[in-house]
Design an enzyme around this catalytic site. Structure first.
Site, PDB file in Angstrom:
ATOM      1  N   GLU A   1      45.889  33.393  35.254  1.00 53.24           N
ATOM      2  CA  GLU A   1      46.957  32.454  34.931  1.00 53.24           C
ATOM      3  C   GLU A   1      47.732  31.993  36.152  1.00 53.24           C
ATOM      4  O   GLU A   1      48.168  30.840  36.235  1.00 53.24           O
ATOM      5  CB  GLU A   1      47.938  33.107  33.948  1.00 53.24           C
ATOM      6  CG  GLU A   1      47.698  32.767  32.501  1.00 53.24           C
ATOM      7  CD  GLU A   1      46.524  33.518  31.912  1.00 53.24           C
ATOM      8  OE1 GLU A   1      45.913  33.006  30.972  1.00 53.24           O
ATOM      9  OE2 GLU A   1      46.206  34.611  32.397  1.00 53.24           O
TER      10      GLU A   1
ATOM     11  N   GLY B   1      45.916  40.817  36.973  1.00 47.59           N
ATOM     12  CA  GLY B   1      45.102  39.641  36.673  1.00 47.59           C
ATOM     13  C   GLY B   1      45.562  38.409  37.419  1.00 47.59           C
ATOM     14  O   GLY B   1      46.750  38.243  37.708  1.00 47.59           O
TER      15      GLY B   1
ATOM     16  N   THR C   1      35.120  33.784  34.131  1.00 50.86           N
ATOM     17  CA  THR C   1      36.059  34.313  35.111  1.00 50.86           C
ATOM     18  C   THR C   1      35.426  35.287  36.091  1.00 50.86           C
ATOM     19  O   THR C   1      36.021  35.608  37.116  1.00 50.86           O
ATOM     20  CB  THR C   1      37.220  35.018  34.395  1.00 50.86           C
ATOM     21  OG1 THR C   1      36.676  35.982  33.495  1.00 50.86           O
ATOM     22  CG2 THR C   1      38.048  34.023  33.606  1.00 50.86           C
TER      23      THR C   1
ATOM     24  N   LEU D   1      39.296  42.829  43.137  1.00 53.17           N
ATOM     25  CA  LEU D   1      37.987  43.462  42.974  1.00 53.17           C
ATOM     26  C   LEU D   1      36.867  42.641  43.587  1.00 53.17           C
ATOM     27  O   LEU D   1      35.859  43.194  44.035  1.00 53.17           O
ATOM     28  CB  LEU D   1      37.693  43.698  41.494  1.00 53.17           C
ATOM     29  CG  LEU D   1      38.652  44.636  40.745  1.00 53.17           C
ATOM     30  CD1 LEU D   1      38.162  44.853  39.319  1.00 53.17           C
ATOM     31  CD2 LEU D   1      38.793  45.967  41.465  1.00 53.17           C
ATOM     32  N   ASN D   2      37.014  41.340  43.604  1.00 54.04           N
ATOM     33  CA  ASN D   2      36.008  40.466  44.199  1.00 54.04           C
ATOM     34  C   ASN D   2      36.733  39.244  44.723  1.00 54.04           C
ATOM     35  O   ASN D   2      37.226  38.418  43.950  1.00 54.04           O
ATOM     36  CB  ASN D   2      34.951  40.063  43.159  1.00 54.04           C
ATOM     37  CG  ASN D   2      33.833  39.213  43.729  1.00 54.04           C
ATOM     38  OD1 ASN D   2      34.065  38.301  44.518  1.00 54.04           O
ATOM     39  ND2 ASN D   2      32.601  39.500  43.340  1.00 54.04           N
TER      40      ASN D   2
END
Length: 735
Positions: free
Chosen positions: A702, A699, A464, A628-629
């Site tokens: 999913e 996150g 990930t 974050l990226n």
């Protein structure tokens, strides 16, 4: 949490820091590890789905070249069942009795000097059974049922009464198929005992739960168990449980007092490491003629293995998806003679969203209303269950940006109204969400005498990008160049970390890293503040920041010194700090903690004569909080979208009745999308940092998959006028 200021976290799309090791073959995956003197194990599996083993004949296998032992239920060590963890109970330990609970159950393990010898000998093991009729039908009234074991059923208002009086209703049954996780890397375990100390290389998404499980099962302290998983070749949820083959490998190593390695075959991956359970969902949705939802009744039933406790609350996401005063969600499970299910990317939401978003699409046609307008009209401005403001929610922006970029306004509303030659064109969409999840996490940050940094935590990176985003975050917080920071993970001897799953690791681990780095900067600043030779003498640690490796008073970059300066003057080789993250409750925050949101827009083309379905384009607009990226986050959404296309059009793990055998347990028979099935996928991120997390992340692992199947099915209906309520969508359903 430290109050030390640092430069803000930046979402630059830097390349993966572990990329060079992977593309050159230098990254060691669990199946790549070797230790001196290791033996090799191969599994023998049941050929019936229910009954008992009368006799296992191991004589030919034991006489086969290179074989050192064969373990069956008759001679295997007695083992304890693992404790319950935050995801539920582990499967029962293997080879503890003669009962057969599913086809493909491990009934023996053969250990030999080479993998070829072990595999050949395993074929020589034969078994006699006492067969009983297996329970394989989800709707069989004889199947023992479980009611809501986690207490996640929801009821507000009176959904049944509201639906009775609703002006417009849709009430239908939707079904989804069993899907199998099938990461590229076959699962492998290498176990070595040294007295009562155990070292295990394992394919896992959660090194800490493997450690605690093996300690309990084999009766040793957790401190005596070390689990290593520096690189994992994918998981999609299959690595969240400690499977029987892991325990068998460790047991064989203990019996033999030598290292043992086991690598699953691809067919064994279909029966040994879980799958997404099928579902049958009955959903009723009612609205006024103006399109205001007045009632939703969503009930599901899904299978679970005979002695398993894995739970998928498939309907639960419906409780908070839309503003509606009368909502009932109910989930039931039926125990069947099947291999243990497990979480598979977007567990529960993948199935539940398909039913909900398909039903809303059907409702929009009954109302004569644009499907997007219906969702906007019933937008939940606050959390429908908790009546609190969201910690962040940009779903409205997802809808608006998505509609503009996709060209939704060009869609003509009538089914079969858009065409390109012999291709029927359909446009469909779905709103999506994924529940908030986080867990306690720890991290450790160290700066060395040469000014480089090492940050560590016992997390797993299943592809990930965890290595990369945590290196970025560490570098930003410590004010160091990326190349001066190393992030290590995948070792249970490191500070404790939760699983890589549930879209919760980035926030939990990121917050712990942020805290550790902040505390470390504060330690350096405190040393300098007490040192009369330091330019930071007398400066409060709370009043410094770090720029280009120099600690200085806030806003005064010319007055400061480097980490190396401080360490050198105090004759220290390094300085370390530990960080922690503990999710705060919504009562503390006064907000409903929110996971990711998104909108999926899909164009399909359907051959008018042959019924061939082609996905032409997919747009995913995602609210993932602070990214974050952007490169690794986009990769997550793209990968999830491909999985969603597979769920929609291809994937179906077929269980043969009445044998209970997986009939398509190879990549030659189990259909997955290939390059020709996947168009260019567009991903757009919107929204602000989440207020419930110190670093503002949510996150995105999913959310990429959720909603794709519903959007594809809705687009197919728009193209053809045929409503298919069962996944996968197949040619025969259209013809």
């Amino acid at each position: 949490m430290s109050t030390v200021r640092s430069r803000p976290v930046i979402g630059a799309g830097v390349n993966r820091v572990d990329g060079p090791r992977k593309v050159t073959g230098a990254a060691p995956y669990p199946m790549d590890f070797h230790v001196p003197g290791q033996a090799y194990a191969a599994l023998v599996q049941s050929t019936i789905a229910a009954g008992r083993v009368i006799r296992v004949d191991t004589a030919a296998a034991e006489a086969s070249p290179g074989v050192v032992t064969v373990l069956t239920h008759a001679n295997a060590p007695r083992l304890e069942r693992a404790p319950v963890n935050r995801l539920g109970a582990s499967p029962p330990p293997p080879l503890q009795d003669d009962r057969i609970l599913h086809h493909g159950q491990h009934i023996a393990v053969v250990v030999a000097e080479t993998p070829e010898q072990a595999t050949a000998a395993a074929r020589l093991v034969s078994a006699e059974y006492e067969r009983t009729e297996p329970l394989l039908d989800l709707m069989d009234p004889r199947a023992p049922q479980v009611d809501d074991p986690w207490g996640m059923d929801h009821s507000r208002g009176d959904a049944v009464a509201a639906l009775t009086t609703a002006e417009v209703t849709v009430e239908e049954t939707y079904t989804t198929a069993d899907n199998t996780n099938n990461p590229l890397g076959p699962f492998a375990t290498l176990a070595s005992w040294d007295g009562d100390h155990l070292t295990v290389h394992d394919t896992t998404q959660w090194p800490f739960v493997v450690r605690s499980t093996l300690a309990t099962v084999f009766g040793v302290p957790e401190s005596s168990v070390r689990v290593l998983a520096p690189y994992v070749g994918g998981g999609f949820g299959a690595g969240l449980r400690v499977w029987p083959h892991v325990i068998l490998t460790v047991a064989a190593a203990r019996v033999l007092r030598r290292p043992v390695k086991l690598v699953l075959t691809r067919p064994q991956m279909f029966t040994s490491v879980g799958h997404r359970p099928k579902s049958v969902q009955r959903i009723a949705v009612g609205a006024t003629r103006a399109g205001d939802l007045v009632g939703i009744d969503h009930r599901s039933i899904s299978p679970v293995a005979m002695e398993d406790e894995d739970y998928e609350p498939i309907a639960s996401g419906t409780a908070f998806a839309y503003h509606c005063e009368n909502v009932l969600t109910q989930d039931r499970q039926a125990h069947l003679n099947i291999p243990n299910p497990t979480s598979m990317r977007a567990p529960a939401e993948a199935q539940g969203n398909f039913a909900l978003e398909s039903a809303l699409d059907e409702l929009s046609y009954k109302l004569g209303m644009d499907p997007l307008e219906l969702r906007l009209r019933n937008y939940a401005e606050e959390h429908p269950v908790h009546s609190l403001p969201w910690s962040s929610k940009a779903l409205r922006e997802c809808y608006e940006v998505g509609a503009e970029r996709f060209g939704w306004s060009a869609r003509t509303p009538a089914p079969r109204s858009m065409r390109d030659g012999h291709w029927l064109i359909g446009l469909g969409m779905a709103g999506v969400s994924y529940p908030w999840y986080a867990a306690d996490c720890q991290a450790e940050a160290t700066v060395h005498r040469d000014g480089s940094a090492l940050v560590r935590s016992a997390a797993a990176d299943i592809g990930t990008g965890t290595y990369t985003v945590m290196t970025q975050l560490s570098a930003e917080c410590l004010g160091l160049p990326l190349e001066r920071v190393r992030f290590d993970l995948g070792d249970s001897d490191m500070p404790a970390a939760p699983q890589a799953g549930g879209s919760g690791l980035t926030a939990a681990l990121g917050n712990a890293v942020f805290d550790a780095c902040g505390r470390l900067v504060k330690r350096f600043a405190a040393l300098a503040a007490r040192d009369s030779e330091s330019p930071l003498y007398g400066v409060a640690p709370e009043s410094v920041e770090v720029t280009r490796g120099r600690i200085h008073p806030i806003g005064q970059p010319d007055r400061g010194e480097t980490y190396a300066d401080i360490l050198g003057r105090h004759d220290l080789m390094e300085l370390t700090a530990n960080g922690y993250s503990k999710p705060r409750s919504q009562d503390e925050l006064g907000m409903a903690l929110s996971g990711a949101f998104g909108a999926k827009f899909v164009e399909v083309r359907v051959d008018a004569d042959l019924g061939l379905i082609r996905v032409a384009r997919v747009l995913s607009v995602i609210d993932g909080g602070r990214i974050l990226n952007v490169k690794t986050a986009r990769s997550q959404i793209v990968g999830g979208t491909v999985g969603g296309i597979g769920m929609a059009l291809f994937e179906d793990t077929v269980t043969d009745a009445p044998s209970g055998r997986i009939a398509n347990g190879t990549f030659g028979d189990y259909l997955i999308p290939v390059h020709a099935d996947v168009p260019d996928l567009e991903v757009v991120f919107v929204g602000d940092p989440d207020r419930g997390s110190p670093i503002g992340t949510k996150g995105v692992g999913e959310i990429g998959l959720v909603g794709v199947a519903a959007a594809v099915a809705n687009a197919v209906h728009h193209a053809t006028g045929k409503r298919i309520r069962s996944l996968p969508l197949t040619l025969d359903a259209l013809l």
